[in-house]
Design a protein around this motif. Structure first.
Motif, PDB file in Angstrom:
ATOM      1  N   ASN A  60      -2.034   1.414  -8.485  1.00  0.00           N
ATOM      2  CA  ASN A  60      -2.565   0.057  -8.651  1.00  0.00           C
ATOM      3  C   ASN A  60      -1.970  -0.903  -7.621  1.00  0.00           C
ATOM      4  OD1 ASN A  60      -4.236   0.687 -10.844  1.00  0.00           O
ATOM      5  ND2 ASN A  60      -2.556   0.439 -12.296  1.00  0.00           N
ATOM      6  N   SER A  61      -0.696  -0.732  -7.337  1.00  0.00           N
ATOM      7  CA  SER A  61      -0.061  -1.583  -6.333  1.00  0.00           C
ATOM      8  C   SER A  61      -0.589  -1.266  -4.936  1.00  0.00           C
ATOM      9  CB  SER A  61       1.460  -1.400  -6.378  1.00  0.00           C
ATOM     10  OG  SER A  61       1.985  -1.818  -7.627  1.00  0.00           O
ATOM     11  N   ILE A  62      -0.836   0.008  -4.672  1.00  0.00           N
ATOM     12  CA  ILE A  62      -1.398   0.408  -3.384  1.00  0.00           C
ATOM     13  C   ILE A  62      -2.788  -0.184  -3.208  1.00  0.00           C
ATOM     14  CG2 ILE A  62      -2.232   2.367  -2.035  1.00  0.00           C
ATOM     15  CD1 ILE A  62       0.792   2.108  -2.073  1.00  0.00           C
ATOM     16  N   ASP A  63      -3.577  -0.212  -4.268  1.00  0.00           N
ATOM     17  CA  ASP A  63      -4.913  -0.799  -4.177  1.00  0.00           C
ATOM     18  C   ASP A  63      -4.845  -2.274  -3.796  1.00  0.00           C
ATOM     19  OD1 ASP A  63      -6.102   1.588  -4.787  1.00  0.00           O
ATOM     20  OD2 ASP A  63      -6.351   1.159  -6.920  1.00  0.00           O
ATOM     21  N   GLU A  64      -3.830  -2.972  -4.288  1.00  0.00           N
ATOM     22  CA  GLU A  64      -3.645  -4.370  -3.897  1.00  0.00           C
ATOM     23  C   GLU A  64      -3.332  -4.474  -2.405  1.00  0.00           C
ATOM     24  OE1 GLU A  64      -3.861  -7.389  -5.674  1.00  0.00           O
ATOM     25  OE2 GLU A  64      -4.965  -6.032  -6.998  1.00  0.00           O
ATOM     26  N   MET A  67      -6.298  -4.152  -0.259  1.00  0.00           N
ATOM     27  CA  MET A  67      -7.129  -5.354  -0.257  1.00  0.00           C
ATOM     28  C   MET A  67      -6.452  -6.508   0.475  1.00  0.00           C
ATOM     29  SD  MET A  67      -9.926  -4.476  -1.541  1.00  0.00           S
ATOM     30  CE  MET A  67     -10.624  -6.125  -1.522  1.00  0.00           C
ATOM     31  N   GLY A  68      -5.346  -6.222   1.149  1.00  0.00           N
ATOM     32  CA  GLY A  68      -4.662  -7.247   1.928  1.00  0.00           C
ATOM     33  C   GLY A  68      -3.834  -8.195   1.092  1.00  0.00           C
ATOM     34  N   ALA A  69      -3.495  -7.789  -0.127  1.00  0.00           N
ATOM     35  CA  ALA A  69      -2.735  -8.658  -1.031  1.00  0.00           C
ATOM     36  C   ALA A  69      -1.369  -8.031  -1.295  1.00  0.00           C
ATOM     37  CB  ALA A  69      -3.496  -8.854  -2.345  1.00  0.00           C
ATOM     38  N   GLY A  70      -0.378  -8.414  -0.521  1.00  0.00           N
ATOM     39  CA  GLY A  70       0.971  -7.916  -0.742  1.00  0.00           C
ATOM     40  C   GLY A  70       1.295  -6.729   0.142  1.00  0.00           C
ATOM     41  N   VAL A  83      11.940   3.112 -15.206  1.00  0.00           N
ATOM     42  CA  VAL A  83      11.285   2.765 -13.944  1.00  0.00           C
ATOM     43  C   VAL A  83      10.733   1.347 -14.001  1.00  0.00           C
ATOM     44  CG1 VAL A  83       9.436   3.368 -12.323  1.00  0.00           C
ATOM     45  CG2 VAL A  83      10.620   5.178 -13.615  1.00  0.00           C
ATOM     46  N   SER A  84      10.931   0.609 -12.923  1.00  0.00           N
ATOM     47  CA  SER A  84      10.261  -0.679 -12.776  1.00  0.00           C
ATOM     48  C   SER A  84       9.594  -0.735 -11.409  1.00  0.00           C
ATOM     49  CB  SER A  84      11.241  -1.851 -12.936  1.00  0.00           C
ATOM     50  OG  SER A  84      12.212  -1.838 -11.900  1.00  0.00           O
ATOM     51  N   VAL A  85       8.389  -1.300 -11.372  1.00  0.00           N
ATOM     52  CA  VAL A  85       7.624  -1.427 -10.136  1.00  0.00           C
ATOM     53  C   VAL A  85       7.117  -2.860 -10.046  1.00  0.00           C
ATOM     54  CG1 VAL A  85       5.600  -0.650  -8.839  1.00  0.00           C
ATOM     55  CG2 VAL A  85       6.906   0.997 -10.208  1.00  0.00           C
ATOM     56  N   ARG A  86       7.429  -3.517  -8.930  1.00  0.00           N
ATOM     57  CA  ARG A  86       6.987  -4.898  -8.712  1.00  0.00           C
ATOM     58  C   ARG A  86       6.213  -4.962  -7.406  1.00  0.00           C
ATOM     59  NH1 ARG A  86       5.325  -9.898  -8.007  1.00  0.00           N
ATOM     60  NH2 ARG A  86       6.719 -11.650  -8.550  1.00  0.00           N
ATOM     61  N   ASP A  87       4.962  -5.399  -7.487  1.00  0.00           N
ATOM     62  CA  ASP A  87       4.201  -5.638  -6.265  1.00  0.00           C
ATOM     63  C   ASP A  87       3.953  -7.133  -6.113  1.00  0.00           C
ATOM     64  OD1 ASP A  87       1.671  -6.550  -7.410  1.00  0.00           O
ATOM     65  OD2 ASP A  87       1.238  -4.468  -7.928  1.00  0.00           O
ATOM     66  N   TYR A  88       3.422  -7.499  -4.952  1.00  0.00           N
ATOM     67  CA  TYR A  88       3.185  -8.907  -4.656  1.00  0.00           C
ATOM     68  C   TYR A  88       1.714  -9.116  -4.286  1.00  0.00           C
ATOM     69  CZ  TYR A  88       8.196  -9.198  -4.946  1.00  0.00           C
ATOM     70  OH  TYR A  88       9.495  -9.133  -5.413  1.00  0.00           O
TER      71      TYR A  88
END
Length: 378
Positions: A60-64, A67-70, A83-88
């Motif tokens: 899901n973070s890779i998909d962002e 799309m040029g978001a983060g 586990v923790s995963v934080r995207d921007y």
């Protein structure tokens, strides 16, 4: 009583309405976890379920990012258990946050409005992570607010929204349920390989894993350089198109090694995209030399090939790979092959169309210089 197939039938076994059950989404995932993540395992194998959980969150973070978001994703694994995963990226729309992480077949990727390209299309992955975790937390940061939802084994425990000054994006925390994943532990080498593959396929993406920065500047070329155990006989050939990327080289070793990916997924067991490449190389060489030999008979050097194919939402894509020898030198078995690869990306419009390479506009031609048995250029 007559024995049937070596078994004695049990008498008076009732089958009534009470035997018919309905499981809600989260319960079904927990009861039939194999349908969603394959094997459970304990983390000692790289295809064990805990790595599938991590991958579902990462996708899901890779998909962002796509799309040029983060351009940054932060992953922390505490004590090899949590586990923790934080995207921007853009952050999950807060009004649908609960549904997005707990209701099967719910998601924003059923059309191309919000995601032009996406790894996950079925609205299942993150729900499986939720259901199979003893604790699951999701936070969506958007427009100066954060909505935080906490689940235990798929059951909602709390849901709050408050003001914040954080950058937009999504935070996921999960702890796999130890009653399902018995004695599990995340192995750092498996995790790092998974994350490095993401960076090879997404140049410019920065992944921070337990404080360590992982990034790739040259995509699949970096993958080959990082995995080759012998010096290449020539510089890596690297081609990139809009929806295809290939890198390969030869060494003076025998055998072959492939790393192939489809839609961002590492196809460790190959597939039609990989078998077609090998088949067309072998067929072309056989036809050129008019000999009915096995593919292995033509190998006197090691070849490493990378293929990336991105499949769009309502399209079917095929790769046609054609190779032919560019010349002929010498005799015996220690001959070198000059190969020209033509790669066409075919788009089938769903109406039975028979489109050509030119219809799509992606046509790559690569010529590899002729090599002799010692790997020298002719």
């Amino acid at each position: 009583m007559e024995e049937i197939n070596g078994l004695m039938p049990e008498g008076n076994v009732e089958y009534t309405e009470d035997n018919i059950r309905h499981l809600d989404d989260m319960e079904h995932i927990r009861v039939r976890s194999g349908m969603y993540i394959g094997r459970l395992g304990d983390g000692t194998q790289n295809d064990d379920g805990i790595y599938v959980l991590l991958k579902e969150v990462m996708d899901n973070s890779i998909d962002e990012f796509k799309m040029g978001a983060g351009r940054r994703i932060e992953i922390n694994i505490e004590d090899n258990l949590r586990v923790s995963v934080r995207d921007y990226g853009r952050g999950i729309p807060q009004g649908k946050l609960i549904e997005a992480v707990s209701k099967l077949n719910t998601g924003g990727k059923y059309d191309s409005k919000a995601f032009k390209k996406s790894v996950g299309l079925n609205g299942v992955g993150i729900k499986a992570v939720n259901a199979l975790s003893s604790r699951f937390e999701v936070r969506s940061y958007r427009e100066g607010k954060v909505r935080i939802a906490i689940f235990e084994k798929g059951n909602l425990q709390s849901d709050v929204t408050e003001s914040c000054n954080e950058e937009s994006g999504t935070y996921i925390f999960f702890e796999p349920d130890s009653t399902l994943f018995l004695n599990y532990s995340f192995q750092a080498n498996f995790v790092e390989t998974l994350l490095r593959n993401y960076t090879y396929l997404n140049t410019g993406l920065s992944i921070i894993y337990n404080g360590q920065r992982i990034i790739s500047r040259h995509g699949l070329e970096d993958l080959l350089n990082d995995n080759m155990t012998a010096q290449g006989l020539y510089n890596i050939i690297h081609l990139k198109g809009e929806d295809i990327e290939i890198a390969f080289t030869h060494t003076n070793q025998y055998g072959e090694e492939y790393y192939s990916f489809v839609n961002g997924q590492h196809t460790t067991q190959g597939g039609t995209h990989q078998s077609a490449l090998k088949e067309h190389i072998a067929r072309t060489i056989k036809e050129f030399y008019n000999k009915n030999q096995e593919y292995a008979d033509f190998r006197n050097q090691r070849i490493l090939v990378e293929i990336v194919i991105h499949l769009c939402f309502d399209e079917v894509a095929y790769i046609l790979i054609h190779a032919y020898t560019a010349g002929r030198h010498g005799g015996g078995t220690e001959f070198g092959l000059g190969l020209s690869f033509k790669l066409g990306f075919f788009h089938i419009d769903g109406n039975g169309g028979n489109n050509t390479v030119a219809d799509v506009g992606i046509f790559l031609v690569l010529v590899v210089e002729l090599l002799d048995g010692a790997g020298n250029m002719f």
